[in-house]
Design a protein around this motif. Structure first.
Motif, PDB file in Angstrom:
ATOM      1  N   HIS A 103     -10.774   0.091  -1.727  1.00  0.00           N
ATOM      2  CA  HIS A 103     -10.132  -1.542  -2.608  1.00  0.00           C
ATOM      3  C   HIS A 103      -9.084  -0.799  -3.234  1.00  0.00           C
ATOM      4  N   LEU A 104      -9.289  -0.188  -4.111  1.00  0.00           N
ATOM      5  CA  LEU A 104      -7.898   0.113  -4.270  1.00  0.00           C
ATOM      6  C   LEU A 104      -6.737   0.614  -3.668  1.00  0.00           C
ATOM      7  N   VAL A 105      -6.772   1.453  -2.432  1.00  0.00           N
ATOM      8  CA  VAL A 105      -5.988   1.062  -1.637  1.00  0.00           C
ATOM      9  C   VAL A 105      -5.765   0.356  -0.488  1.00  0.00           C
ATOM     10  N   GLU A 106      -6.225  -0.243   0.255  1.00  0.00           N
ATOM     11  CA  GLU A 106      -6.024  -2.094   0.168  1.00  0.00           C
ATOM     12  C   GLU A 106      -5.065  -2.276  -0.554  1.00  0.00           C
ATOM     13  N   ALA A 107      -5.423  -2.678  -1.749  1.00  0.00           N
ATOM     14  CA  ALA A 107      -4.600  -3.321  -2.912  1.00  0.00           C
ATOM     15  C   ALA A 107      -2.794  -2.786  -3.444  1.00  0.00           C
ATOM     16  N   ALA A 108      -3.283  -1.378  -3.637  1.00  0.00           N
ATOM     17  CA  ALA A 108      -2.280  -1.084  -2.825  1.00  0.00           C
ATOM     18  C   ALA A 108      -1.219  -1.241  -2.077  1.00  0.00           C
ATOM     19  N   ARG A 109      -1.713  -1.504  -0.943  1.00  0.00           N
ATOM     20  CA  ARG A 109      -1.139  -1.288   0.208  1.00  0.00           C
ATOM     21  C   ARG A 109      -0.224  -2.829   0.811  1.00  0.00           C
ATOM     22  N   MET A 110      -1.508  -3.527   0.192  1.00  0.00           N
ATOM     23  CA  MET A 110      -0.902  -5.691  -0.027  1.00  0.00           C
ATOM     24  C   MET A 110      -0.036  -5.238  -0.893  1.00  0.00           C
ATOM     25  N   ASN A 111      -0.059  -5.093  -1.790  1.00  0.00           N
ATOM     26  CA  ASN A 111       0.942  -5.277  -2.415  1.00  0.00           C
ATOM     27  C   ASN A 111       0.489  -5.999  -3.874  1.00  0.00           C
ATOM     28  N   ILE A 112      -0.999  -5.992  -4.127  1.00  0.00           N
ATOM     29  CA  ILE A 112      -0.970  -7.306  -5.103  1.00  0.00           C
ATOM     30  C   ILE A 112      -1.104  -6.926  -6.369  1.00  0.00           C
ATOM     31  N   ASP A 113      -0.940  -8.456  -7.074  1.00  0.00           N
ATOM     32  CA  ASP A 113       0.264  -8.326  -8.319  1.00  0.00           C
ATOM     33  C   ASP A 113      -1.112  -8.305  -9.313  1.00  0.00           C
ATOM     34  N   ILE A 114      -1.554  -6.677  -8.946  1.00  0.00           N
ATOM     35  CA  ILE A 114      -2.811  -6.900 -10.087  1.00  0.00           C
ATOM     36  C   ILE A 114      -2.621  -5.392 -11.389  1.00  0.00           C
ATOM     37  N   ASN A 115      -3.054  -5.347 -11.889  1.00  0.00           N
ATOM     38  CA  ASN A 115      -2.634  -3.285 -12.916  1.00  0.00           C
ATOM     39  C   ASN A 115      -4.356  -2.848 -13.261  1.00  0.00           C
ATOM     40  N   ILE A 116      -3.804  -1.815 -12.447  1.00  0.00           N
ATOM     41  CA  ILE A 116      -5.406  -0.833 -12.510  1.00  0.00           C
ATOM     42  C   ILE A 116      -5.198   0.121 -14.173  1.00  0.00           C
ATOM     43  N   LEU A 117      -6.007   0.449 -14.236  1.00  0.00           N
ATOM     44  CA  LEU A 117      -6.173   1.194 -15.571  1.00  0.00           C
ATOM     45  C   LEU A 117      -7.607   2.029 -15.256  1.00  0.00           C
ATOM     46  N   LEU A 118      -6.822   3.245 -14.766  1.00  0.00           N
ATOM     47  CA  LEU A 118      -7.917   4.006 -14.363  1.00  0.00           C
ATOM     48  C   LEU A 118      -8.682   4.949 -15.373  1.00  0.00           C
ATOM     49  N   HIS A 119      -9.791   4.993 -15.827  1.00  0.00           N
ATOM     50  CA  HIS A 119     -10.302   5.991 -16.951  1.00  0.00           C
ATOM     51  C   HIS A 119     -10.537   6.793 -16.298  1.00  0.00           C
ATOM     52  N   ASN A 120      -9.823   7.956 -15.879  1.00  0.00           N
ATOM     53  CA  ASN A 120     -10.566   9.134 -15.386  1.00  0.00           C
ATOM     54  C   ASN A 120     -11.118   9.979 -16.586  1.00  0.00           C
ATOM     55  N   ASN A 121     -11.777  10.427 -16.871  1.00  0.00           N
ATOM     56  CA  ASN A 121     -12.404  11.623 -17.925  1.00  0.00           C
ATOM     57  C   ASN A 121     -12.889  12.237 -17.049  1.00  0.00           C
ATOM     58  N   GLU A 231       9.474   1.447  -8.307  1.00  0.00           N
ATOM     59  CA  GLU A 231      10.046   0.839  -7.271  1.00  0.00           C
ATOM     60  C   GLU A 231       9.915  -0.725  -6.719  1.00  0.00           C
ATOM     61  N   ASP A 232      11.406  -1.763  -6.911  1.00  0.00           N
ATOM     62  CA  ASP A 232      10.461  -3.013  -6.425  1.00  0.00           C
ATOM     63  C   ASP A 232      10.257  -3.113  -4.919  1.00  0.00           C
ATOM     64  N   ARG A 233       9.143  -3.938  -4.613  1.00  0.00           N
ATOM     65  CA  ARG A 233       7.956  -3.642  -2.895  1.00  0.00           C
ATOM     66  C   ARG A 233       8.633  -4.907  -3.251  1.00  0.00           C
ATOM     67  N   GLU A 234       9.160  -5.484  -1.841  1.00  0.00           N
ATOM     68  CA  GLU A 234       8.275  -7.357  -2.071  1.00  0.00           C
ATOM     69  C   GLU A 234       6.744  -7.442  -2.156  1.00  0.00           C
ATOM     70  N   TYR A 235       7.400  -8.640  -2.654  1.00  0.00           N
ATOM     71  CA  TYR A 235       5.814  -9.790  -3.070  1.00  0.00           C
ATOM     72  C   TYR A 235       5.327 -10.004  -2.147  1.00  0.00           C
ATOM     73  N   ILE A 236       4.748  -9.327  -1.067  1.00  0.00           N
ATOM     74  CA  ILE A 236       3.807 -10.025  -0.008  1.00  0.00           C
ATOM     75  C   ILE A 236       3.201 -11.633  -0.093  1.00  0.00           C
ATOM     76  N   PHE A 237       2.140 -11.433  -0.741  1.00  0.00           N
ATOM     77  CA  PHE A 237       1.420 -12.812  -1.059  1.00  0.00           C
ATOM     78  C   PHE A 237       1.948 -13.466  -1.639  1.00  0.00           C
ATOM     79  N   LYS A 238       2.835 -13.957  -1.681  1.00  0.00           N
ATOM     80  CA  LYS A 238       3.621 -15.741  -2.883  1.00  0.00           C
ATOM     81  C   LYS A 238       3.398 -16.825  -2.679  1.00  0.00           C
TER      82      LYS A 238
END
Lengths: 422, 368
Positions: A103-121, A231-238
């Motif tokens: 899901h992370l890979v896909e959201a990144a690949r599709m450049n979905i405008d969400i912010n992920i805070l990964l709490h890695n402990n 870096e700027d990347r085109e926002y695909i889902f607009k």
């Protein structure tokens, strides 16, 4: 902070845990951005990180393990339809990132405008300190008592490989945490921060660990801190406002006379990729424009363009219920693939057979349909055109008319075959 | 005027007419036709269709979009449905409407992708942990799919629940002539939105009440959660309100479903044929040729509308349940629910091919 976090309630985390640091930094960041709490949705994953909902004053969605990113993506994608833009922030642990990696890979690949805070402990805290795919090599957990034998996943490199435009890594104790979160939330597009923490419940129990050792682990693993990529990347889902129209079904005008004396069925067996279904559909639609009811069932193997392709057609003056054919009135066989498919059934049927000359085992009306194999759908258009000569239940002209948009070549095939000029 | 459409097109078309504006799909035979239809047609009406990386993502995207108040749908077959189950339970728990079209293929596992079947009755009905009901509807033909699809969306929205539209390869991948006059789309029902003060995400007075909805991003703060929660949406365990919410999830469906019962009933005497899905078409042909037998085509499969069924069934001596699966799954459900008794049920089952009208007729003549 109070606008976003209910500070009257005591946060439910262990002493020294990084989670409350992140939660406070997030609340402060949102306050400084000056967004309304109800224009924010915080999506929490399973684990200690998912205990945050009740302390927040934003919309909250507590999801299944690993699915937070996918739910967040759906929440964001809905903005392509209607509704104003809201900030969508995902709180996820290293366990959630492991089970929900795609899901992370896909959201990144599709450049979905969400912010992920990964709490890695480095481990699953809520369930008792088991290792995840982000546990460093050598790190001890309840399920790697002799030290994790595997290298940890470098999730930032992974997301970089699918063109994630904003990537950062910080320690929970770092002073710039709030600023980086702010920058990520304001970023237009997919943003991801790996926040490295110490689980004081289990990480410290099984390992000698402090901030300095965490830094050493990261250095050993080649994982840099700070904003790694922006870096700027085109926002695909607009949202694209267009002229929308109501959906319509296309109806066929019944403008021709049919010559259908009795209901009948036909089975056309040929090779996949040779236009069995296409030719059948043209015949079906021609029949409909002559006021006839038709059903068409297609049987294919899972592969495309290899093996058999069979279409079963029924024609009736009345509406057809049962679409199956117990015994077809006509069988058209245009290739050996098709013949092999129906060979067993053919033994039981005393039915009129029209076949290509190449099918040796068949006796019946035979023609060289396959001579048109170099023309797209030629073989089966030829067979059906010839069939219309034998059974003129609709006029050939209608069939011919329906083929016109597919070009001169195929029209020539139809004409020659109908005239029995092989 | 007439048209020539596949079941996939009929389901896709009516779904959009029924208000679906978000679709997420993953390729799988025999559901891929619906996916292709939605990708092509949803943007035309201002909707959005997206390809997902797996069925878990597909349904999760749908749930997310539905949380924003957008009517959402996905379609799959048993292998994909298997992956969706966890999230369907989540939609049930969070009371988020979503339509899942389950296009049946034959057999367990990957099975036979291009062979039709009605083998997923148990699978769809009992796909949730905790024993919670999920409304399951099944269109009886391509023509009926225009109506039943919208009806299933309506129920999903009105009862705030995931709904399953259970269909078969023989519907989705078959093309039929449909008369323009036969395409009568039902009225569209909308989920009820909250207006006022003191909003709670899962508020209800009586257990069977459906909570008023407010979207993520809306003017009331919502707290959706798949974990045990109170009416507010707070994660809790040892609280009477949590038990009340869990009872409500059951009662909301079972107490309200009977008014959403859809079926076709043709009265007869002595013998009654009960069927559903594509088998209804064969059964209808058989019914016309048989003298005296009654025919009941069920489109709401589950929860079973008990009062309605009991009233009908008591008029007959023998009940023939016709279904394209190995063991007569719907007949077993009707027995389990106390509608049918072992001694008066005759199962007509077959796998691998459609059950033909003559097979039904012969069976009833021998056993009636």
């Amino acid at each position: 902070m109070d606008r976003f976090l209910n500070t009257n309630l005591k946060l439910p985390y262990c002493k020294g845990c990084g989670h409350p640091l992140v939660l406070r930094a997030l609340a402060n960041a949102l306050e400084e951005i000056n967004v309304h709490p109800l224009k924010c949705a915080i999506i929490t994953d399973i684990g200690c990180v998912g205990l945050a909902d009740r302390y927040l004053k934003t919309h909250t969605v507590h999801t299944l393990h690993g699915r937070s990113t996918a739910i967040a993506a759906g929440i964001k994608m809905a903005e392509n339809i209607e509704g104003e833009e809201i900030k969508v922030i995902v709180l996820i642990g290293d366990g959630g990132a492991t089970i929900g990696l795609l899901h992370l890979v896909e959201a990144a690949r599709m450049n979905i405008d969400i912010n992920i805070l990964l709490h890695n402990n480095f481990l699953y805290g809520m369930t008792g300190g088991q290792h995840s795919s982000l546990t460093p090599i050598g790190f001890k957990t309840r399920t790697t008592p002799h030290g994790n034998p595997f290298p940890s996943m470098d999730i930032i490199s992974l997301l970089d490989s699918v063109k994630a435009p904003f990537l950062a890594r910080v320690l929970a104790q770092d002073k710039n945490l709030k600023e980086i979160i702010k920058e990520a939330i304001c970023f237009k597009g997919f943003s991801f921060i790996e926040i490295v923490e110490i689980c004081t419940g289990y990480g410290s129990r099984f390992n000698k660990i402090d901030k300095r050792i965490v830094e050493q682990i990261l250095e050993r693993e080649g994982k840099k801190l700070g904003i790694i990529k922006k870096e700027d990347r085109e926002y695909i889902f607009k949202k694209e406002i267009k002229e929308y129209k109501d959906l319509e079904i296309s109806f066929v005008e019944e403008k021709y006379e049919a010559n259908l004396k009795e209901d009948f069925s036909i089975l056309i067996a040929g090779s996949a990729g040779e236009g069995v279904q296409f030719a059948s559909e043209i015949l079906s639609k021609s029949a409909i424009s002559s006021g006839i009811y038709v059903t068409q069932k297609n049987d294919v193997p899972i592969t495309v363009s290899s093996g058999f392709s069979v279409s079963e057609l029924k024609f009736s003056k009345k509406e057809i219920n049962y679409t199956g054919i117990e015994k077809p009135d006509f069988v058209l066989i245009t290739s050996n693939d098709g013949f092999s498919r129906i060979k067993e059934k053919l033994k039981k049927w005393d039915t009129k057979i029209i076949a290509d000359e190449s099918i040796k085992e068949i006796h019946g009306e035979k023609r060289n349909f396959r001579k048109f194999q170099n023309i797209r759908s030629g073989i089966n258009i030829s067979a059906i055109s010839f069939f219309l000569k034998i059974n003129p239940f609709i006029s050939f002209e209608i069939f011919f008319e329906s083929l016109k948009k597919y070009g001169e070549e195929i029209l020539d095939v139809a004409k020659k075959s109908y005239e029995d000029k092989f | 005027m007439k048209t020539f459409v596949s079941g996939s097109e009929a389901i896709g078309f009516s779904a959009i007419k029924g208000g679906i504006r978000f679709y997420a799909g993953y390729p799988i035979t025999p559901a891929s036709g619906i996916y292709a239809y939605m990708i092509e047609n949803l943007p035309k009406v201002g909707g959005f269709a997206v390809g997902a990386s797996d069925e878990i993502s597909a349904i999760s995207y749908c749930i997310g979009a539905s949380m924003r108040g957008i009517k959402s749908m996905t379609a799959t077959s048993a292998p994909g449905f298997s992956l969706m189950i966890e999230s369907i339970g989540y939609a049930l728990m969070t009371e988020i409407p979503v339509l899942i079209v389950l296009c049946q293929r034959m057999g367990p596992s990957t099975g036979a992708a291009t062979t039709s079947s009605q083998g997923d009755i148990f699978f769809s009905i009992f796909s949730n942990s905790g024993g919670y009901p999920l409304p399951v509807f099944s269109p009886s033909s391509i023509k009926d799919a225009f109506k039943t699809t919208i009806h299933a969306i309506n129920v999903s929205e009105i009862l705030r629940t995931p709904c399953i539209l259970l269909t078969e390869k023989e519907i989705t991948m078959t093309y039929e002539t449909i008369d323009e006059k036969d395409i009568n789309l039902p009225e569209i029902l909308e989920r009820k939105y909250f207006e006022g003060n003191d909003f709670k995400t899962y508020d209800f007075k009586n257990l069977e009440d459906v909570p008023f909805f407010s979207p993520v991003g809306g003017k009331y703060r919502v707290m959706f959660t798949g974990s045990a929660h109170d009416k507010e949406g707070y994660l809790k365990k040892d609280d009477p309100e949590v038990i009340e919410v869990l009872k409500h999830l059951n009662e909301k469906i079972v107490k309200n479903i009977e008014k959403f019962n859809i079926h076709e009933y043709y009265e007869g005497e002595k013998n009654l044929i009960i069927t559903y899905g594509v088998t209804s078409k064969s059964a209808f042909d058989a019914f016309k040729k048989l003298k005296n037998a009654g025919l009941l085509i069920m489109k709401l499969l589950y929860p079973v509308p008990k009062n309605f069924l009991k009233e009908i069934v008591k008029k007959y001596e023998k009940i023939f349940v016709v279904e394209e699966n190995l063991t007569g799954q719907y007949a077993e459900i009707l027995k389990m629910e106390g509608i049918l008794k072992e001694e008066n049920v005759v199962k007509i089952n077959k796998i691998g091919d459609l059950i033909s009208p003559s097979e039904i007729i012969n069976f009833i003549k021998q056993n009636g």
